[in-house]
Design an enzyme around this catalytic site. Structure first.
Site, short mmCIF file in Angstrom:
data_model
loop_
_atom_site.label_atom_id
_atom_site.label_comp_id
_atom_site.label_asym_id
_atom_site.label_seq_id
_atom_site.Cartn_x
_atom_site.Cartn_y
_atom_site.Cartn_z
N ASP A 9 42.12 -10.21 0.80
CA ASP A 9 42.79 -9.59 -0.34
C ASP A 9 41.74 -8.74 -1.07
OD1 ASP A 9 44.79 -9.18 -2.42
OD2 ASP A 9 43.60 -10.60 -3.60
N ASP A 11 42.06 -6.95 -4.89
CA ASP A 11 41.95 -7.23 -6.33
C ASP A 11 41.94 -8.73 -6.58
OD1 ASP A 11 42.80 -4.42 -7.93
OD2 ASP A 11 43.53 -4.59 -5.88
N ASP A 170 43.31 -14.86 -3.36
CA ASP A 170 43.12 -15.53 -4.65
C ASP A 170 44.39 -16.11 -5.24
OD1 ASP A 170 44.19 -12.98 -5.10
OD2 ASP A 170 43.41 -12.92 -7.14
#
Length: 226
Positions: A9, A11, A170
């Site tokens: 991922d 951001d 995240d």
């Protein structure tokens, strides 16, 4: 190593971009005459792509109309294109982790819900593009995470079976997308998780940073082939 590739991922996993996102939202809200949002609010809104971020910023007692949302999205695009990467920071352990993964010979990719018009520009500005063999953005496929298609698309381009790809993110969006694609999912405890912190029970490993993720992956045992 069990894995042949690893996807990340963007951001909240590789880069802390919240200052830029919050500023883009501030300028957008000011332009369209909507009430401001705090950085903490914007932080909780990030996760399912630009359109959802903008819609969440505009939603108070009721959601925006289609016309209001369209105007706000176009405003955000203009403002964010200027500031994208200006205040972004690379999380601790990311470069060390990427260097370790690269040295291992594994193929690497980015799978993000950020629109393509921002993704490659951001990676270029941060000097990170050359680490990756594939970049899948939020508009590369018909679906965004938590749908598995973006990760499956990356695996097809990399020429790797999904069960030999490790995805690191995240949030539960990443974990659900990875598991639906047939990949293992590691999660970092920092980043943007829509107000729902990931738990070790949700993922295959909860790792403090990407270098630890690499070290954890080295110890992974393919029980099916033992």
């Amino acid at each position: 190593m069990h894995f042949q590739s690893v996807t990340f991922d963007l951001d909240g996993t590789l880069l802390d971009t919240i200052a830029d996102l919050a500023e883009g939202c501030r300028l957008m809200l000011e332009e369209v005459g909507a009430p401001p949002r705090s950085q903490a609010e914007v932080h909780s809104f990030v996760g399912k792509g630009m359109a959802v971020l903008v819609e969440r910023c505009l939603t108070h007692a009721q959601p925006p109309t289609a016309d209001q949302l369209h105007a706000a999205i176009e405003s955000f695009k203009r403002h964010y294109a200027v500031i994208n990467g200006r205040s972004a920071q690379i999380y601790p352990g990311v470069l060390e982790g990427l260097q370790a993964w690269q040295a291992s010979g594994l193929k690497m990719g980015v799978v993000t819900n950020k629109p393509g018009m921002f993704t490659e520009t951001l990676l270029d500005r941060m000097g990170m593009t050359d680490y990756f063999d594939v970049i899948v953005s939020g508009d590369t496929t018909a679906h965004k995470k938590p749908h598995p298609e973006p990760i499956l698309h990356a695996c097809r381009i990399l020429g790797v079976r999904p069960d030999r790809n490790l995805h690191i993110g995240d949030s539960k969006n990443d974990i659900h997308a990875a598991h639906a694609a047939g990949c293992l999912a590691y999660a970092v405890p920092y980043g943007y998780n829509e107000g729902e912190p990931v738990d070790s029970a949700d993922c295959d490993a909860l790792v403090s940073d990407l270098l630890v993720a690499y070290q954890q992956a080295l110890t992974f045992k393919d029980l099916k082939n033992k």
